[in-house]
Design a protein around this motif. Structure first.
Motif, mmCIF file in Angstrom:
data_model
loop_
_atom_site.group_PDB
_atom_site.id
_atom_site.type_symbol
_atom_site.label_atom_id
_atom_site.label_comp_id
_atom_site.label_asym_id
_atom_site.label_seq_id
_atom_site.Cartn_x
_atom_site.Cartn_y
_atom_site.Cartn_z
ATOM 1 N N TYR A 1 39.120 38.333 44.351
ATOM 2 C CA TYR A 1 38.022 39.003 43.647
ATOM 3 C C TYR A 1 38.407 40.384 43.112
ATOM 4 C CZ TYR A 1 35.178 35.361 45.787
ATOM 5 O OH TYR A 1 34.659 34.159 46.170
ATOM 6 N N TYR B 1 37.922 41.054 39.349
ATOM 7 C CA TYR B 1 36.569 41.276 38.817
ATOM 8 C C TYR B 1 36.091 42.683 39.123
ATOM 9 C CZ TYR B 1 37.239 36.291 38.892
ATOM 10 O OH TYR B 1 37.768 35.044 38.720
ATOM 11 N N PHE B 2 36.494 43.171 40.307
ATOM 12 C CA PHE B 2 36.162 44.541 40.693
ATOM 13 C C PHE B 2 36.730 45.522 39.671
ATOM 14 C CE2 PHE B 2 37.595 48.382 42.953
ATOM 15 C CZ PHE B 2 36.388 48.841 43.433
ATOM 16 N N VAL C 1 37.544 44.853 36.540
ATOM 17 C CA VAL C 1 36.829 44.680 35.268
ATOM 18 C C VAL C 1 35.533 45.497 35.269
ATOM 19 C CG1 VAL C 1 35.514 43.019 33.877
ATOM 20 C CG2 VAL C 1 37.796 42.424 34.701
ATOM 21 N N GLY C 2 34.759 45.374 36.341
ATOM 22 C CA GLY C 2 33.484 46.111 36.423
ATOM 23 C C GLY C 2 33.700 47.609 36.313
ATOM 24 N N VAL D 1 27.146 45.093 32.605
ATOM 25 C CA VAL D 1 28.246 44.730 33.496
ATOM 26 C C VAL D 1 27.895 43.460 34.260
ATOM 27 C CG1 VAL D 1 29.605 45.474 35.481
ATOM 28 C CG2 VAL D 1 28.979 47.122 33.712
ATOM 29 N N ALA D 2 26.642 43.394 34.738
ATOM 30 C CA ALA D 2 26.220 42.220 35.501
ATOM 31 C C ALA D 2 26.258 40.972 34.623
ATOM 32 C CB ALA D 2 24.817 42.436 36.055
ATOM 33 N N GLY E 1 29.784 39.903 34.225
ATOM 34 C CA GLY E 1 30.162 39.240 35.479
ATOM 35 C C GLY E 1 29.606 37.826 35.528
ATOM 36 N N LEU E 2 28.339 37.700 35.103
ATOM 37 C CA LEU E 2 27.682 36.387 35.099
ATOM 38 C C LEU E 2 28.402 35.435 34.149
ATOM 39 C CD1 LEU E 2 25.206 34.753 36.125
ATOM 40 C CD2 LEU E 2 24.003 35.521 34.080
ATOM 41 N N ILE F 1 31.577 35.531 33.218
ATOM 42 C CA ILE F 1 32.847 35.117 33.827
ATOM 43 C C ILE F 1 32.580 34.069 34.908
ATOM 44 C CG2 ILE F 1 34.892 35.883 35.097
ATOM 45 C CD1 ILE F 1 34.413 38.683 33.982
ATOM 46 N N ALA F 2 31.534 34.334 35.724
ATOM 47 C CA ALA F 2 31.225 33.426 36.827
ATOM 48 C C ALA F 2 30.840 32.050 36.301
ATOM 49 C CB ALA F 2 30.099 34.005 37.675
ATOM 50 N N ASP G 1 33.897 30.267 35.019
ATOM 51 C CA ASP G 1 34.669 29.807 36.168
ATOM 52 C C ASP G 1 34.001 28.580 36.815
ATOM 53 O OD1 ASP G 1 36.836 30.887 38.243
ATOM 54 O OD2 ASP G 1 35.106 30.132 39.366
ATOM 55 N N PHE G 2 32.675 28.670 36.948
ATOM 56 C CA PHE G 2 31.893 27.620 37.608
ATOM 57 C C PHE G 2 32.029 26.292 36.866
ATOM 58 C CE2 PHE G 2 28.038 25.295 38.604
ATOM 59 C CZ PHE G 2 27.827 25.563 39.939
ATOM 60 N N THR H 1 35.684 24.796 36.743
ATOM 61 C CA THR H 1 36.177 24.138 37.958
ATOM 62 C C THR H 1 35.326 22.940 38.363
ATOM 63 O OG1 THR H 1 34.969 25.768 39.225
ATOM 64 C CG2 THR H 1 37.323 26.145 38.938
ATOM 65 N N ILE I 1 21.282 31.460 38.485
ATOM 66 C CA ILE I 1 21.876 32.097 39.654
ATOM 67 C C ILE I 1 22.721 31.120 40.452
ATOM 68 C CG2 ILE I 1 21.353 33.588 41.593
ATOM 69 C CD1 ILE I 1 18.465 33.585 40.317
#
Lengths: 291, 258
Positions: B206, B209-210, B212-213, B227-228, B231-232, B234-235, B238-239, B242, B258
């Protein structure tokens, strides 16, 4: 709902020996509308025990405690849940009800502890920002403007008008958001049940991105020292530190605190060290103050 | 006369205790100077002056809100001391503001100390959580409320009973660097909270990502909401990357944030 619960149960009881999970894996819906409303009232005490180590953690636990008690009838499960909710928590005191609703829905469905933690952390920062913009920078100035313009003429009704407008919006949102978030959480979980680990990973990504941003915006530390080298004057902050990287000191100080925590130092000691550094930094030495 | 001012100081101190609780808890906003002005005006028997001074102080504090947890000069004590001073000395609201603001700054510094002093209590709370002792958690929070009440009660009672002017002198005799230093320490405090989060959440995978923020805010000055959302994004990328192969299992989750 009942048929869906039956489908989830075997899956979770298979993992029951894992301390991350639960001794009692029943995912029966026990939280009622009345419970949600009761917890909204309790959330008014979110900051009752505010402190620099955990911020709102104990108040947060206090707010959701009736729900946790009802969900975890098993003492071991309740203890595990309470322990994890005593971890650092800080968000906007009004919008906390959104996080409460979603977390309660997750607790009720006996979600993975790490997922619940990641969701809580990922939500608290952005909601803090939204809450600031919504309440402190929009609602409050509008209500204050109306009230104070009446009050400037010596009319005490201004105070009453201020309180009524502000609180109708304030409590309307609190109760509405709590119910909305709980229902959303309940629905989202049943559709995401196969992917809790991936959701936890995704939430950690959002959480860590936000924490990185939060450190840059909210930790305030700047050097004030000016170094005299012959005729040249070098301002430590502008001419040196900012050239390397802005926010170098906030990041450095946070990582130092992180390192000290990992070394086993208690947060209380770190807080005291911080107070000492702050005061020492402002001592007016002949060459100026350090911070 | 002495008895009258004692009674008035007592009533104002009780109001300060209630308003002080409301500043952090409840948040009905009865702690705002515009409301406090009315109450203090009623207690001291000069409602019009109370209302007008309260409204004037309210406008001074209108922009001073607890943004991102940074505490502005204490609005409760500022409103109460300012209004009481205006009524008791017959001064203009502006002079009252001059008395109220330094006092409110000093009180906020004391609150920094109080938030520090309450940190060790959290270890007691950890113990209660371990034992699943819900009554214990309740008690700790009620203790916090009581502490706030007593603190504001004392801080409001003393200056009004002994004279707001004398109190101002005491505040001004404190070295400025101590008050400034407490403010600096307050700005640094958030580092400890974030460090505790990192201790729990930060794993090798992680760290990216830290970074990046941090970069988004430091170099691009993005607000936290942006920023959130990044992050969302990217998440989500990624989600779905995969879980792409799982097809059917994932269909239900589509469109849920969420």
């Amino acid at each position: 709902m009942a048929s869906e619960n039956a489908a989830i149960e075997p899956e979770i009881s298979a993992q029951a020996n894992n301390p991350e999970f639960y001794e009692n894996s029943s995912t029966e819906q026990v939280i009622t509308k009345k419970d949600l409303n009761k917890m909204v009232w309790r959330s008014l005490f979110l900051q009752a025990s505010f402190n620099y180590e955990r911020m709102q953690a104990a108040g947060w636990l206090y707010s959701i405690l009736p729900g946790l008690k009802k969900i975890h009838k098993n003492k071991h499960d309740l203890s595990e849940s309470m322990k994890s909710h005593m971890e650092f928590f800080n968000t906007h005191p009004f919008l906390v009800n959104i996080i409460m609703g979603i977390v309660l829905a997750m607790e009720e469905r006996k979600q993975n502890r790490n997922t619940i933690r990641a969701i809580r952390v990922a939500m608290m920062g952005p909601l803090g920002g939204i809450g600031d913009a919504l309440f402190w920078l929009t609602l409050l100035p509008i209500c204050v403007g109306i009230g104070a313009s009446l009050g400037a003429d010596g009319n005490p009704i201004g105070a009453l008008v201020f309180l009524i407008i502000f609180n109708v919006v304030h409590f309307g949102l609190r109760f509405g958001l709590m119910r909305y978030a709980y229902n959303t959480g309940t629905n989202a979980i049943s559709s995401l049940k196969e992917n809790t680990k991936k959701v936890s990973h995704a939430a950690s990504i959002v959480g860590l991105t936000v924490v990185g941003g939060l450190i840059a915006s909210f930790v305030q530390l700047e050097a004030n020292l000016v170094i005299h080298a012959g005729k040249a004057e070098i301002a430590l902050q502008e001419d040196l530190l900012d050239k390397i990287m802005p926010n170098l000191l906030p990041l450095g100080y946070t990582l130092l605190m992180y390192y000290m925590l990992k070394r086993g130092l208690s947060p209380v000691i770190l807080i005291l060290i911080t107070v000492v550094i702050g005061i020492f930094g402002k001592i007016p030495f002949p060459f100026g103050t350090i911070l | 006369m002495d008895q009258e001012i004692f009674l008035q100081a007592l009533l104002i101190a009780i109001w300060a205790g209630i308003a002080g609780i409301d500043l952090f808890n409840g948040l009905f906003h009865i702690h705002r100077p515009i409301v406090t002005g009315v109450i203090v005006g009623l207690i001291l028997g000069d409602l019009p002056t109370g209302v007008m001074t309260g409204a004037a102080i309210e406008l001074v504090w209108a922009g001073m809100v607890p943004l991102a947890g940074a505490q502005p000069p204490n609005v409760v004590i500022g409103g109460i001391i300012g209004t009481a001073f205006a009524i008791l000395t017959g001064q203009e609201p502006q002079v009252a503001i001059g008395v109220a603001v330094p006092f409110a700054v000093a009180v906020q510094a004391c609150i920094t100390l109080m938030f520090t002093a309450f940190s060790p209590v959290m270890h007691k709370a950890d113990k209660y959580a371990e034992e699943a002792n819900t009554k214990g958690i309740d008690k700790i929070n009620y203790l916090g409320i009581l502490t706030l009440f007593v603190f504001y009660f004392v801080v409001a009672f003393l200056p009004i009973y002994f004279g707001a002017d004398a109190a101002k002198n005491v505040v001004e005799s404190l070295p400025a660097w101590i008050i400034a230093g407490l403010g600096t320490a307050g700005g640094m405090m958030a580092a400890i909270g974030f460090a505790m989060l990192l201790k729990i959440m930060l794993k090798k995978q992680y760290i990216a990502y830290f970074i990046v923020g941090f970069i988004l805010v430091t170099y691009l000055q993005m607000p936290i909401i942006a920023v959130a959302l990044i992050g969302l994004a990217i998440a989500m990328y990624d989600f779905y990357k995969t879980t792409g192969g799982q097809g059917a299992a994932m269909r239900g989750a589509r469109g849920r944030g969420i």
